[in-house]
Design a protein around this motif. Structure first.
Motif, PDB file in Angstrom:
ATOM      1  N   ALA A 109       7.391   9.667   1.677  1.00 49.27           N
ATOM      2  CA  ALA A 109       8.235   8.474   1.816  1.00 49.27           C
ATOM      3  C   ALA A 109       8.776   8.370   3.238  1.00 49.27           C
ATOM      4  O   ALA A 109       8.723   7.306   3.863  1.00 49.27           O
ATOM      5  N   LEU A 110       9.266   9.468   3.759  1.00 49.55           N
ATOM      6  CA  LEU A 110       9.806   9.494   5.119  1.00 49.55           C
ATOM      7  C   LEU A 110       8.710   9.214   6.143  1.00 49.55           C
ATOM      8  O   LEU A 110       8.874   8.365   7.023  1.00 49.55           O
ATOM      9  N   LEU A 111       7.591   9.904   6.028  1.00 51.15           N
ATOM     10  CA  LEU A 111       6.513   9.753   7.006  1.00 51.15           C
ATOM     11  C   LEU A 111       5.854   8.377   6.940  1.00 51.15           C
ATOM     12  O   LEU A 111       5.509   7.799   7.980  1.00 51.15           O
ATOM     13  N   LEU A 112       5.672   7.842   5.744  1.00 52.53           N
ATOM     14  CA  LEU A 112       5.095   6.504   5.633  1.00 52.53           C
ATOM     15  C   LEU A 112       6.020   5.451   6.230  1.00 52.53           C
ATOM     16  O   LEU A 112       5.570   4.537   6.919  1.00 52.53           O
TER      17      LEU A 112
ATOM     18  N   GLU B 235       8.319   5.903   8.632  1.00 58.40           N
ATOM     19  CA  GLU B 235       8.297   6.058  10.088  1.00 58.40           C
ATOM     20  C   GLU B 235       6.961   5.605  10.670  1.00 58.40           C
ATOM     21  O   GLU B 235       6.910   5.024  11.745  1.00 58.40           O
ATOM     22  N   GLY B 236       5.877   5.852   9.944  1.00 55.61           N
ATOM     23  CA  GLY B 236       4.565   5.395  10.400  1.00 55.61           C
ATOM     24  C   GLY B 236       4.480   3.885  10.452  1.00 55.61           C
ATOM     25  O   GLY B 236       3.918   3.316  11.394  1.00 55.61           O
ATOM     26  N   LEU B 237       5.051   3.209   9.458  1.00 56.31           N
ATOM     27  CA  LEU B 237       5.061   1.744   9.466  1.00 56.31           C
ATOM     28  C   LEU B 237       5.874   1.204  10.634  1.00 56.31           C
ATOM     29  O   LEU B 237       5.471   0.253  11.301  1.00 56.31           O
ATOM     30  N   VAL B 238       7.022   1.800  10.886  1.00 53.96           N
ATOM     31  CA  VAL B 238       7.859   1.371  12.005  1.00 53.96           C
ATOM     32  C   VAL B 238       7.133   1.603  13.321  1.00 53.96           C
ATOM     33  O   VAL B 238       7.090   0.720  14.193  1.00 53.96           O
ATOM     34  N   TRP B 239       6.546   2.779  13.492  1.00 52.63           N
ATOM     35  CA  TRP B 239       5.838   3.114  14.730  1.00 52.63           C
ATOM     36  C   TRP B 239       4.650   2.185  14.934  1.00 52.63           C
ATOM     37  O   TRP B 239       4.440   1.663  16.032  1.00 52.63           O
ATOM     38  N   TYR B 240       3.864   1.946  13.887  1.00 51.17           N
ATOM     39  CA  TYR B 240       2.685   1.097  14.011  1.00 51.17           C
ATOM     40  C   TYR B 240       3.085  -0.355  14.304  1.00 51.17           C
ATOM     41  O   TYR B 240       2.440  -1.039  15.086  1.00 51.17           O
ATOM     42  N   GLY B 241       4.164  -0.824  13.691  1.00 59.78           N
ATOM     43  CA  GLY B 241       4.655  -2.179  13.964  1.00 59.78           C
ATOM     44  C   GLY B 241       5.071  -2.334  15.412  1.00 59.78           C
ATOM     45  O   GLY B 241       4.780  -3.351  16.055  1.00 59.78           O
TER      46      GLY B 241
ATOM     47  N   THR C 296       7.388  17.103  -5.797  1.00 64.57           N
ATOM     48  CA  THR C 296       8.562  16.297  -5.456  1.00 64.57           C
ATOM     49  C   THR C 296       8.818  16.326  -3.956  1.00 64.57           C
ATOM     50  O   THR C 296       9.100  15.295  -3.343  1.00 64.57           O
ATOM     51  N   LEU C 297       8.727  17.496  -3.360  1.00 61.66           N
ATOM     52  CA  LEU C 297       8.923  17.621  -1.917  1.00 61.66           C
ATOM     53  C   LEU C 297       7.858  16.826  -1.164  1.00 61.66           C
ATOM     54  O   LEU C 297       8.166  16.140  -0.185  1.00 61.66           O
ATOM     55  N   LEU C 298       6.618  16.881  -1.621  1.00 64.53           N
ATOM     56  CA  LEU C 298       5.541  16.121  -0.982  1.00 64.53           C
ATOM     57  C   LEU C 298       5.816  14.617  -1.068  1.00 64.53           C
ATOM     58  O   LEU C 298       5.636  13.887  -0.101  1.00 64.53           O
ATOM     59  N   ALA C 299       6.295  14.144  -2.206  1.00 64.32           N
ATOM     60  CA  ALA C 299       6.602  12.724  -2.380  1.00 64.32           C
ATOM     61  C   ALA C 299       7.738  12.306  -1.446  1.00 64.32           C
ATOM     62  O   ALA C 299       7.687  11.236  -0.835  1.00 64.32           O
TER      63      ALA C 299
ATOM     64  N   LEU D 290       0.827  -1.203   0.000  1.00 63.35           N
ATOM     65  CA  LEU D 290       0.000   0.000   0.000  1.00 63.35           C
ATOM     66  C   LEU D 290       0.867   1.260   0.000  1.00 63.35           C
ATOM     67  O   LEU D 290       0.624   2.192  -0.778  1.00 63.35           O
ATOM     68  N   CYS D 291       1.880   1.276   0.863  1.00 64.30           N
ATOM     69  CA  CYS D 291       2.772   2.442   0.910  1.00 64.30           C
ATOM     70  C   CYS D 291       3.516   2.615  -0.414  1.00 64.30           C
ATOM     71  O   CYS D 291       3.683   3.737  -0.894  1.00 64.30           O
TER      72      CYS D 291
END
Length: 110
Positions: A40-43, A45-51, A33-36, A14-15
């Protein structure tokens, strides 16, 4: 491990799809480009945090419960496999004898 790998791979897929979409949009409109890059960084970190949160919420797999013994593994071709015992199950009684959490007691009951 198999169910956890399936959950994680689904989240990564999904990410990856989100990031691919943002990258394609950024290729057409450069201010994205900046948003992408931020996504990438936030997704990630979000996956790591949620895991980590998911791990803290679940009970440890390799710890015996207060009553009984947790099956950590079943050897292929063993009597346990023939009986349909699965890893993660908790044995409370063997041959009518309640298990209190000591592996020696299991061997004696068998």
């Amino acid at each position: 491990p198999q169910s956890k790998a399936a959950r994680i791979s689904g989240r990564l897929l999904l990410c990856g799809a989100i990031l691919l979409g943002l990258a394609l949009l950024a290729a057409r409109y450069s201010p994205l480009t900046l948003l992408a890059a931020l996504a990438a960084l936030l997704l990630h970190e979000g996956l790591v945090w949620y895991g980590a949160l998911e791990e803290r919420r679940s009970s440890p797999f390799f710890v015996h419960p207060p009553h009984g013994l947790k099956v950590l593994a079943v050897l292929p071709g063993s009597p346990a496999q023939e009986l349909g015992i699965l890893p993660g199950e908790v044995l409370l009684k063997v041959n009518g004898e309640a298990l209190t959490g000591e592996a020696q007691q299991l061997h004696e009951a068998l």
